[in-house]
Design an enzyme around this catalytic site. Structure first.
Site, PDB file in Angstrom:
ATOM      1  N   PRO A  81      87.727  -0.566 -86.673  1.00 21.39           N
ATOM      2  CG  PRO A  81      89.629  -1.982 -87.170  1.00 21.39           C
ATOM      3  CD  PRO A  81      88.438  -1.308 -87.798  1.00 21.39           C
ATOM      4  CD  GLU A  82      86.737   5.499 -84.506  1.00 25.78           C
ATOM      5  OE1 GLU A  82      87.448   6.402 -83.847  1.00 25.78           O
ATOM      6  OE2 GLU A  82      85.534   5.557 -84.856  1.00 25.78           O
ATOM      7  NE  ARG A 132      96.074  22.618 -91.322  1.00 26.35           N
ATOM      8  CZ  ARG A 132      96.403  21.628 -92.013  1.00 26.35           C
ATOM      9  NH1 ARG A 132      95.440  21.017 -92.719  1.00 26.35           N
ATOM     10  NH2 ARG A 132      97.678  21.127 -91.989  1.00 26.35           N
TER      11      ARG A 132
END
Length: 279
Positions: A2-3, A160
């Site tokens: 499941p996303e 980042r």
DNA sequence: CGTATCTCCTGCAAGC
DNA sequence: TGCTTGCAGGAGATAC
């Protein structure tokens, strides 16, 4: 697996049956999920008249069954979890770990073969709960425009160095993008998954945000078409109906340029992409 | 704080 | 046919 769309589909399937009902009984057959479910949770939740569910919400890939006065049941479906509405006489099968019995004689049955999911009872405020305090932006259904999402991604990425694909799968940055949608979204935008998130331009982030919204929205819609059978079977996940361009397509010809789709590993996760289209 | 690595678990497919 | 092996993956925990 499941996303976000599958979790949202589950939420919608459960909501009409659960809201306004009390949890009259909780049966836990397997306590060892992602985190051990502590002894005594059954009593805490069903004490008195039983916990009354006032809303079924979703934050990231977590389902939240919120109570009338206090307390929330937090459920994560992990990789292989399902939460279905069933009649109480439905036979228990292998991997049916939890039954939440409701006052309308329905049960919410949690099944999870791989046990990567979670069942948590908390009386803390959700937004200040350790699981949610640093949670990233919701890309869909929370009213964030593509512009907002794109600007958020751009701002968060400046200091980042993580690869862009790993970056967009970080739930503390943006929620709901799993491996499948991460690969597909980057292909759609022509972005190489290995490049540093800090060198992706503001313009590219705008396009990426739009694409992520589009893909997730479409998947939620196709999940919705299976809702009618929700009480008896698990709906086919959203990505099932979507043509996958790169995910799992090792050595297949790219649908755009016919170059072989390449598979690499990033952060212990498989990534598929077209080395020609995604520079 | 950011980054990379480790970890949980079972089902399934591939290879011998 | 039946075994072994490898892989799939969400995301917190851990070490630096």
């Amino acid at each position: 697996m499941p996303e976000l769309p599958e979790v949202e589909t589950t939420r919608r399937g459960i909501e009409p049956f659960a809201v306004g009902e009390r949890v009259v009984k909780l049966t836990i057959r397997q306590r060892q999920l992602r985190w051990l479910i502590p002894d005594g949770v059954e009593k805490e939740i069903t004490d008195g008249n039983g916990f009354m569910i006032t809303s079924v919400k979703r934050r990231a890939k977590y389902l939240l069954l919120e109570g009338e006065e206090y307390g929330t049941i937090i459920i994560h479906l992990g990789m292989t979890g399902t939460l279905r509405v069933l009649n109480i006489d439905e036979p228990v099968e292998k991997h049916d770990h939890i039954d939440i019995e409701l006052s309308n004689n329905k049960i919410l049955r949690y099944r999870d073969p791989r046990r990567f999911g979670a069942f948590i009872w908390t009386t803390e405020e959700i937004e200040s709960h350790p699981l949610f305090i640093k949670m990233g932006i919701e890309p869909v259904l929370y009213g964030h425009s593509a512009t907002e999402v794109g600007e958020h991604l751009y701002a968060k990425s400046r200091k980042r160095k993580t690869a862009i694909k790993v970056f967009i799968m970080n739930q503390h940055i943006i929620t709901g993008v799993g491996n499948i949608y991460a690969c597909e979204a980057l292909f759609s935008c022509g972005i190489n998954p290995t490049i540093g998130c800090n060198i992706v331009s503001a313009k590219s982030y705008q396009k990426l945000a739009e694409t992520i919204q589009k893909i997730l929205t479409k998947a939620i819609k196709s999940g919705g078409t299976t809702l009618q059978d929700f009480r008896n079977s698990d709906g086919k996940p959203g990505y099932f109906q979507q043509q996958l361009q790169v995910y799992g397509q090792t050595d297949a010809a790219c649908t755009i340029c016919s170059t072989s789709i390449k598979k690499i590993t990033q952060a212990q996760r498989s990534t598929w992409y077209c080395p020609q289209c995604q520079k």
